[in-house]
Design an enzyme around this catalytic site. Sequence first.
Site, PDB file in Angstrom:
ATOM      1  N   ASP A   1       4.014 -11.612  -1.932  1.00  0.00           N
ATOM      2  CA  ASP A   1       2.578 -11.888  -1.938  1.00  0.00           C
ATOM      3  C   ASP A   1       2.266 -12.936  -2.998  1.00  0.00           C
ATOM      4  O   ASP A   1       1.558 -13.917  -2.754  1.00  0.00           O
ATOM      5  CB  ASP A   1       1.814 -10.587  -2.233  1.00  0.00           C
ATOM      6  CG  ASP A   1       0.318 -10.809  -2.286  1.00  0.00           C
ATOM      7  OD1 ASP A   1      -0.205 -11.499  -1.390  1.00  0.00           O
ATOM      8  OD2 ASP A   1      -0.324 -10.311  -3.231  1.00  0.00           O
TER       9      ASP A   1
ATOM     10  N   ASP B   1       1.416 -17.285  -2.476  1.00  0.00           N
ATOM     11  CA  ASP B   1       0.159 -17.919  -2.899  1.00  0.00           C
ATOM     12  C   ASP B   1       0.484 -19.106  -3.801  1.00  0.00           C
ATOM     13  O   ASP B   1      -0.124 -20.174  -3.702  1.00  0.00           O
ATOM     14  CB  ASP B   1      -0.747 -16.937  -3.662  1.00  0.00           C
ATOM     15  CG  ASP B   1      -1.881 -16.401  -2.790  1.00  0.00           C
ATOM     16  OD1 ASP B   1      -1.679 -16.307  -1.565  1.00  0.00           O
ATOM     17  OD2 ASP B   1      -2.954 -16.084  -3.337  1.00  0.00           O
TER      18      ASP B   1
ATOM     19  N   TYR C   1       3.174  -1.518  -2.304  1.00  0.00           N
ATOM     20  CA  TYR C   1       1.973  -1.489  -1.470  1.00  0.00           C
ATOM     21  C   TYR C   1       1.820  -0.145  -0.758  1.00  0.00           C
ATOM     22  O   TYR C   1       0.712   0.289  -0.486  1.00  0.00           O
ATOM     23  CB  TYR C   1       2.057  -2.572  -0.385  1.00  0.00           C
ATOM     24  CG  TYR C   1       1.528  -3.926  -0.786  1.00  0.00           C
ATOM     25  CD1 TYR C   1       2.095  -4.632  -1.829  1.00  0.00           C
ATOM     26  CD2 TYR C   1       0.469  -4.504  -0.095  1.00  0.00           C
ATOM     27  CE1 TYR C   1       1.617  -5.880  -2.181  1.00  0.00           C
ATOM     28  CE2 TYR C   1      -0.018  -5.759  -0.433  1.00  0.00           C
ATOM     29  CZ  TYR C   1       0.557  -6.435  -1.476  1.00  0.00           C
ATOM     30  OH  TYR C   1       0.081  -7.675  -1.823  1.00  0.00           O
TER      31      TYR C   1
ATOM     32  N   ASP D   1      10.485 -13.989 -12.055  1.00  0.00           N
ATOM     33  CA  ASP D   1       9.761 -14.803 -13.050  1.00  0.00           C
ATOM     34  C   ASP D   1      10.330 -16.228 -13.083  1.00  0.00           C
ATOM     35  O   ASP D   1       9.581 -17.208 -13.134  1.00  0.00           O
ATOM     36  CB  ASP D   1       9.768 -14.143 -14.448  1.00  0.00           C
ATOM     37  CG  ASP D   1      11.124 -13.602 -14.866  1.00  0.00           C
ATOM     38  OD1 ASP D   1      12.067 -13.603 -14.046  1.00  0.00           O
ATOM     39  OD2 ASP D   1      11.252 -13.179 -16.029  1.00  0.00           O
TER      40      ASP D   1
ATOM     41  N   LYS E   1      13.868  -8.561  -9.257  1.00  0.00           N
ATOM     42  CA  LYS E   1      13.779  -8.334 -10.703  1.00  0.00           C
ATOM     43  C   LYS E   1      14.843  -7.294 -11.038  1.00  0.00           C
ATOM     44  O   LYS E   1      14.561  -6.201 -11.553  1.00  0.00           O
ATOM     45  CB  LYS E   1      12.352  -7.855 -11.048  1.00  0.00           C
ATOM     46  CG  LYS E   1      12.045  -7.760 -12.527  1.00  0.00           C
ATOM     47  CD  LYS E   1      11.814  -9.100 -13.213  1.00  0.00           C
ATOM     48  CE  LYS E   1      11.700  -8.909 -14.704  1.00  0.00           C
ATOM     49  NZ  LYS E   1      11.631 -10.171 -15.449  1.00  0.00           N
TER      50      LYS E   1
HETATM   51  C1  IPM Z   1      -1.832 -11.479   2.049  1.00  0.00           C
HETATM   52  C2  IPM Z   1      -3.028 -10.881   1.377  1.00  0.00           C
HETATM   53  C3  IPM Z   1      -2.986  -9.366   1.581  1.00  0.00           C
HETATM   54  C4  IPM Z   1      -1.740  -8.839   0.908  1.00  0.00           C
HETATM   55  C5  IPM Z   1      -4.242  -8.620   1.082  1.00  0.00           C
HETATM   56  C6  IPM Z   1      -5.510  -9.171   1.691  1.00  0.00           C
HETATM   57  C7  IPM Z   1      -4.126  -7.146   1.329  1.00  0.00           C
HETATM   58  O1  IPM Z   1      -3.089 -11.232   0.044  1.00  0.00           O
HETATM   59  O2  IPM Z   1      -1.682 -11.327   3.276  1.00  0.00           O
HETATM   60  O3  IPM Z   1      -1.031 -12.104   1.357  1.00  0.00           O
HETATM   61  O4  IPM Z   1      -1.757  -8.577  -0.299  1.00  0.00           O
HETATM   62  O5  IPM Z   1      -0.736  -8.681   1.600  1.00  0.00           O
HETATM   63 MG    MG Z   2      -1.617 -12.612  -0.540  1.00  0.00          MG
END
Ligand code: IPM
Ligand code: MG
Length: 348
Positions: free
Chosen positions: A240, A244, A137, A216, A184
């Site tokens: 990240d 999710d 990032y 993975d 990884k």
């Molecule tokens: C999160 C989001 C952010 C990230 C984006 C919006 C930059 O997906 O907080 O997980 O990738 O960190």
């Molecule tokens: Mg995110």
Amino acid sequence: MVLPGDGIGPEVCSQALKLLPVIGQKEKVEFILEEGLIGASAIDRTGNPLPDETLEKCKDSDAILLGAVGDPKYDMDPTAKVRPEQGLLKIRKSLGLFANIRPVKTFPVLDPISPLKDHLLKGVDFIVFRELTGGIYFGEKGRNEDGTRAWDHCNYSAGEIQRIARMAFKSAGQRRKKLTLVDKANVLETSRLWRETVQKMAPEYPEVNLDFMFVDNAAMQIILQPSFFDVVLTENMFGDIITDEASVITGSIGMLPSASVGEGTSLFEPIHGSAPQIAGKNIANPFATILSLAMMMDHFGLGGSAESIRTTITRALESGMVTGDIEKKNPKCTSEVGDWVRDQMKGL
Ligand code: IPM
Ligand code: MG
């Protein structure tokens, strides 16, 4: 400091803020609120996704509640120089918020709407410690002269790994004593540094069982046996993605809170995005933001109020006081849910 941000951010933040007067009265504290601009709404008004004024006020505050950042008009335009997400990345970096803590816990009453089968959901209770200010990032990015080649460098120092690993080890020590480093290391040099660094630290925490998992495989195990995990430690991008993924286990992405901590003012935000397609309709699920407020109360040492918030959310789920992502037949609206939670909190 309140940063409502974009999309559903303002509506979900206002539900959490409804609880502050109730908590203030009970705990005999006064919350002084200030609001700031971030994300696409900040770009629209100032041209800057994180105006200096917002950052300065955040530095001076004791905690930050953030709604969401992001707008589809930028997602459709990969050439945009200024993007809402830059505001979020900049605030994390400027405040030194190197650890993003994302607890994943199922609510039994939501099991029927989880995409996973019931028997997989028993005992799911883990925390992801995601590194937040390093890795791909924040590495050097660029293009070659004719723009046909691009790069994003991923780098980590041992120090960056140690400071978040310490938090994860400590957390595991207070929980089920299991720490899984997700990396990884079969391919990436940075992952090998993560492994080496964390392995070297392990003797300082003899009570914690440390294991390692390739990302993975971890992506599979989160679905196949989510109750296996206790504390997960991982780098920025892997964190990240797997958070999710983990967020759907509970049944709604609208349930997961997070805390970003480190050197400066801690920041609390739901893990969901700005959900532009439902923004402004008063139908978004405010629970992830309200649960983020609970994490903020823990951070302030107001653990009793944090627990009251969590109890109230469980009751709301059991009473059908929920938005359409959870209950399609008879959904309640965002503000109605917020009012109900506030009124219940008064009685606790
Ligand atoms: C999160 C989001 C952010 C990230 C984006 C919006 C930059 O997906 O907080 O997980 O990738 O960190
Ligand atoms: Mg995110």
